[in-house]
Write an enzyme that holds these catalytic residues in place. Structure first.
Site, PDB file in Angstrom:
ATOM      1  N   SER A  87      -3.411   3.140  10.874  1.00 54.70           N
ATOM      2  CA  SER A  87      -3.702   4.029  11.802  1.00 54.70           C
ATOM      3  C   SER A  87      -2.371   5.061  12.190  1.00 54.70           C
ATOM      4  CB  SER A  87      -4.080   3.383  13.111  1.00 54.70           C
ATOM      5  OG  SER A  87      -4.306   4.240  13.921  1.00 54.70           O
ATOM      6  N   TYR A 105      -2.742  -2.600  19.753  1.00 51.52           N
ATOM      7  CA  TYR A 105      -3.475  -2.071  18.602  1.00 51.52           C
ATOM      8  C   TYR A 105      -2.454  -1.384  17.552  1.00 51.52           C
ATOM      9  CZ  TYR A 105      -6.600   0.769  15.823  1.00 51.52           C
ATOM     10  OH  TYR A 105      -7.219   1.331  14.644  1.00 51.52           O
TER      11      TYR A 105
END
Lengths: 253, 463
Positions: free
Chosen positions: A146, A159
């Site tokens: 990501s 995250y």
């Protein structure tokens, strides 16, 4: 449909096959007549995705229900997938959790769970897969990381740190096995409209999942190393990575 | 970067939340962008999501597709909308029979992408491919081949209807036949249509043998209609801004699927996006009249024959995503009636005169004769006669009185209006158009309602 690989139909293992980006990617592969082995946690959802891909023209679809947090099961699961497909050309890792940042800030177990699912489990899977492909001097490992891993931000640093670790691991692995003829693709999607991001602030501006999937398929075909998708995230993240820390720490990004 | 929106056409549909996590209330638009109501969005992604996500909700729910209806049939003020485009999986396809079973959030565009390369086509298609299978059933849509194929619902052999209490009903002409007949054209109110089976039809080419013919006046239109009974697709564009010598001039367009074998490639993705709300000055009467004149005279000479791809033939406006922005911020209203044959000519002339006199601009009016193939849906709009569809940019204070007048005229001529295109009809008008509405009220799912339904029945959501 053109793709420059030696074997046809391509044999593709998909981990986290019920995730939004994975499902959109699999639809493209199914239309090309690929053979697919799908892994996900939920039996009914997995069956629905498998039926869809069979109908769309996949050459062969097999499935296994598994919780990928259970790393002890990985070797047997991967061996079973290779056996079912009678080989393997592409391994596609698309499972992950967004997690609850606010809760993770207060509770280590929450943070540990995010790190386990997004980092430990992929490391376990990719270690096995890399060694499998190295023996054959061929193969592609494509992993959804990501843009959040490019720099930690207060809004999602747990995250983000799991994805940062994943991106660094894949970069090192690429450096190790590129010479063995194995491709490692790190995909860094920007925010994408899927079930995972539904309801997030500003999600109406997120990227279309089918466009993201198309770019991923093309990047695998071209043996790209790193893919930012949509592409404008590459210059954006370049800027974000280069903001001096004393400025960055005061920002609300 | 060009916007590619193959699956989720409407950004507003994406502001929902992960399954079971309602979003904050957000403004929600239909295709006419009028009215706009706040609603909570709870997107559906999996077959088990309904009714699971509606447990504990208040103020009613309404499953919605891609929001291509014009008025408020896809809106629920203050309630919960359940966008379905995340449910677009295929379940099975039989190339022997052309039977395709799919989750109902799939769009007709996605069905075409799948079917055309395999030599199949939609049995009925409206003027846009960005509608969902569920929406097509709920509004029992029609197309240019209504005179030979009837409505969309005739080609839906079965579907699964899930009620909010968890009851699952398999519906077909022979199984739960009453629910089958009430759900086709039932405006989404009878329950959630989880999956459906559609009978596709074989084609050998993407191409349409097209012919365009100019006509002047309603009688020429009627004789062209009579002469083209055997042709599968017929529709007319009519100039509804001109009076006098040019009154009711138009272009009669007809076509059949080419029978010459040809490559069945999938369609390219649309690239153009109408980027902003058009300013008001673009929309005055003069500019629209000019637009119509140019469009009309593009039709060089009396007759034009061409072998045309199906995309421009069926979906001329789909090329420009968000073309509704042409109409500016205040939005547009559509008005579509059907008037039965006994009054069709007289009614159409009277209404066209009223529209031309009003000077309330419209880019486009579509005129077609409906055939007599019966629809399986109790509440279906089409019936034998003439249908006319007009677009009006909303002009505060002027549009609504005109609409009320036109609706009353429609009633006088024994016609009815199309709920999927309506934001203006009164409860009295609706109940006169659709005496069957009380039957639908009996079959309605107690949790499901819409702003349209509340407007035309006065019913409050039962909580």
């Amino acid at each position: 449909m053109s793709h420059n690989n030696s074997t046809f139909p391509r044999k593709i293992l998909v981990l986290g096959a019920t995730s939004g980006i994975a499902e959109a990617t699999c639809r493209i592969w199914a239309a090309q007549g690929a053979s697919l082995f799908l892994v996900a946690r939920n039996t009914d959802k997995l069956a629905a995705v498998a039926a869809d891909l069979r109908t769309r023209g996949a050459n062969f679809v097999d499935t296994a229900v598994a919780d990928l947090d259970d790393t002890d099961r990985h070797p047997a699961l991967l061996a079973h997938a290779v056996n079912s497909l009678q080989g393997l050309d592409i391994a596609y890792l698309a499972h992950g959790v967004l997690g609850d940042q606010a809760q993770a800030e207060q509770d280590f177990n929450t943070a540990a769970h995010i790190l386990h699912t997004n980092l430990m489990a992929p490391v376990s899977l990719v270690t096995w897969l890399a060694n499998f492909f190295v023996q054959r001097h061929a193969g592609t490992i494509a992993v959804l990381s990501s843009v959040a891993g490019d720099r930690g931000r207060k809004s999602n640093y747990v995250y983000g740190s799991s994805k940062a670790g994943l991106s660094a691991f894949l970069a090192g692995l690429r450096n190790r096995i590129d010479r063995e003829g194995v491709t490692v693709l790190t995909v860094k999607p920007g925010p994408t409209k899927t079930a995972m991001t539904a309801g997030m602030k500003g999600s109406e501006k997120f990227a279309d999942v089918n466009a993201v999937a198309k770019s991923i398929v093309a990047a695998i075909d071209k043996r790209v190393d790193n893919l930012y998708v949509p592409f404008q995230w590459q210059p954006i993240m370049f800027v974000i990575r280069h903001i001096p820390e004393r400025v960055f720490k005061k920002l609300n990004l | 970067m060009p916007e590619t929106e193959t699956q989720q056409q409407r950004l507003s549909y994406e502001q929902g939340s992960a399954t079971g996590q309602p979003s904050a209330k957000v403004p929600f638009e239909s295709w006419g962008r009028y009215p706009t109501y706040d609603a909570t969005l709870i997107p559906l992604h999996w077959q088990s999501d309904f009714p699971a996500v509606v447990r504990g909700t208040h103020n009613g729910v309404l499953p919605v597709g891609l929001g291509r209806s014009y008025g408020d049939v896809c809106l629920l003020k203050g309630g919960n909308l359940l966008p379905t485009p995340g449910m677009s999986r295929l379940i099975s396809f039989d190339p022997e029979t052309g039977l395709l079973t799919a989750e109902t959030g799939i769009s007709l565009a996605q069905i075409l992408d799948f079917a055309v390369p395999r030599g199949f086509f939609l049995p009925v298609t409206p003027g846009t491919k960005y509608v969902t299978l569920g929406g097509a059933i709920a509004n029992d849509i029609h197309g240019k081949n209504h005179h030979v194929a009837g409505t969309f619902g005739r080609h839906v052999t079965q579907f699964e209807l899930v009620r909010s209490d968890g009851t699952v009903l398999r519906c077909s002409p022979t199984e739960n036949a009453e629910f089958y007949a009430m759900t086709i054209g039932g405006l989404g109110l009878t329950g959630f249509i989880r999956w459906a089976t559609l009978r596709l039809k074989p084609i050998v080419s993407r191409k349409i043998d097209y012919e365009g013919i100019q006509f002047h006046g309603i009688d020429e239109f009627l004789s062209l209609t009579e002469a083209s009974k055997e042709i599968e697709y017929t529709v007319s564009w009519v100039d509804c801004t001109s009076t006098g010598r040019n009154f009711c001039r138009g272009v009669f367009m007809q076509g059949d699927h080419s029978t010459k074998r040809d490559e069945l490639k999938p369609s390219p993705e649309p690239k153009l996006v109408f980027p902003f709300d058009a300013p008001g000055f673009l929309l005055n009467h003069l500019s629209v009249a000019a637009f119509n004149t140019v469009f009309f005279h593009k039709q060089m000479g009396k007759r034009q024959v061409a072998l045309q791809d199906y995309e421009p033939f069926f979906y001329p406006l789909d090329k420009v995503l968000h073309w509704n922005r042409m109409y500016g911020k205040s939005g547009l209203l559509q008005f579509q009636y059907v008037i039965p044959w006994n009054n069709a000519r007289e009614g159409t002339v009277a209404i066209l005169k009223e529209v031309a006199k009003s000077g309330l601009a419209s880019f486009l009016a579509v005129l077609k004769a409906f055939g007599d193939v019966p629809s399986p849906g109790v509440m279906s709009f089409p019936r034998p006669g003439i249908t006319l569809a007009l677009d009006f940019p909303i002009k505060p204070g002027r549009s609504f009185p005109l609409f009320e007048r036109l609706a009353d005229m429609t009633l006088e001529f024994g016609g009815r209006l199309y709920p999927a295109k309506d934001a203006a009809m009164t409860a009295a008008q609706f109940q006169a158009f659709y005496p069957e509405w009380q039957q639908l009220a009996r079959f309605r799912d107690p949790l499901i309602t819409s702003s349209f339904w509340e407007r035309v029945t006065g019913e409050q959501p039962s909580l």
